[in-house]
Design an enzyme around this catalytic site. Structure first.
Site, PDB file in Angstrom:
ATOM      1  N   GLY A  59     100.762  45.885 -28.509  1.00 20.94           N
ATOM      2  CA  GLY A  59     102.151  46.121 -28.428  1.00 20.94           C
ATOM      3  C   GLY A  59     102.318  47.485 -27.892  1.00 20.94           C
ATOM      4  N   HIS A  60     101.787  47.942 -27.076  1.00 23.74           N
ATOM      5  CA  HIS A  60     101.886  49.256 -26.455  1.00 23.74           C
ATOM      6  C   HIS A  60     101.372  49.353 -24.997  1.00 23.74           C
ATOM      7  CE1 HIS A  60      97.952  49.624 -28.509  1.00 23.74           C
ATOM      8  NE2 HIS A  60      97.777  50.623 -27.407  1.00 23.74           N
ATOM      9  N   SER A  61     101.614  50.490 -24.421  1.00 30.29           N
ATOM     10  CA  SER A  61     100.996  50.855 -23.323  1.00 30.29           C
ATOM     11  C   SER A  61     100.698  52.263 -23.262  1.00 30.29           C
ATOM     12  CB  SER A  61     101.996  50.810 -21.919  1.00 30.29           C
ATOM     13  OG  SER A  61     101.429  51.214 -20.564  1.00 30.29           O
TER      14      SER A  61
END
Length: 145
Positions: A59-61
């Protein structure tokens, strides 16, 4: 003369599955990650395990960091998103890894019981490298910081 530098935007097509060397033996298989098996120097290694049923990870980059994910045991899905397209990669073989470049939103889901996700990272942990809000990720893809 002015030089214009354009940022190269990564897409889901830059995330690739990589076969890991497998040495078959009657006593069991052995896989090796060494040399230039992945295109970056590993600065951090961590793993995810005991993930409850229905839970999600990721749930991130990342702004800079690249990662190489391997399902050491069991299986899970990696949902990749570049802001324009999405694709899901199923990792379920310990001799196959997924190379995720920076600039790609990732979510890990659908973990089987007993699954273990091994991650090789190109950078040490720095919170500033993470984009944890999807709207901020979309803005970063459009060159807005």
């Amino acid at each position: 003369m002015e030089t214009i530098t354009r940022r190269t935007m990564t897409t889901i097509h830059d995330a690739i599955c990589v076969e890991i060397t497998k040495v078959h033996d009657t006593r069991g298989n052995l896989s090796v990650i060494e040399g230039n098996a992945i295109p970056f120097e590993m600065k951090r290694v961590y793993y995810l395990y005991d993930i409850p049923s229905g839970a999600r990870r990721g749930g991130h980059s990342h702004k800079v960091q690249q990662e190489f994910l391997v399902a050491l045991s069991g299986s899970f899905n990696v949902v990749l998103n570049d802001g324009n397209e999405k694709k899901t990669v199923i990792l379920n073989k310990p001799n196959q890894g997924l190379l995720i470049p920076n600039g790609i939103w990732r979510e890990l889901e659908n973990f089987s019981s007993g699954s273990v996700c091994l991650v090789f990272a190109s950078e040490v942990f720095e919170e500033e490298d993470y984009i944890r809000e999807y709207d901020a990720f979309l803005l970063s893809k459009n060159g807005i910081s």
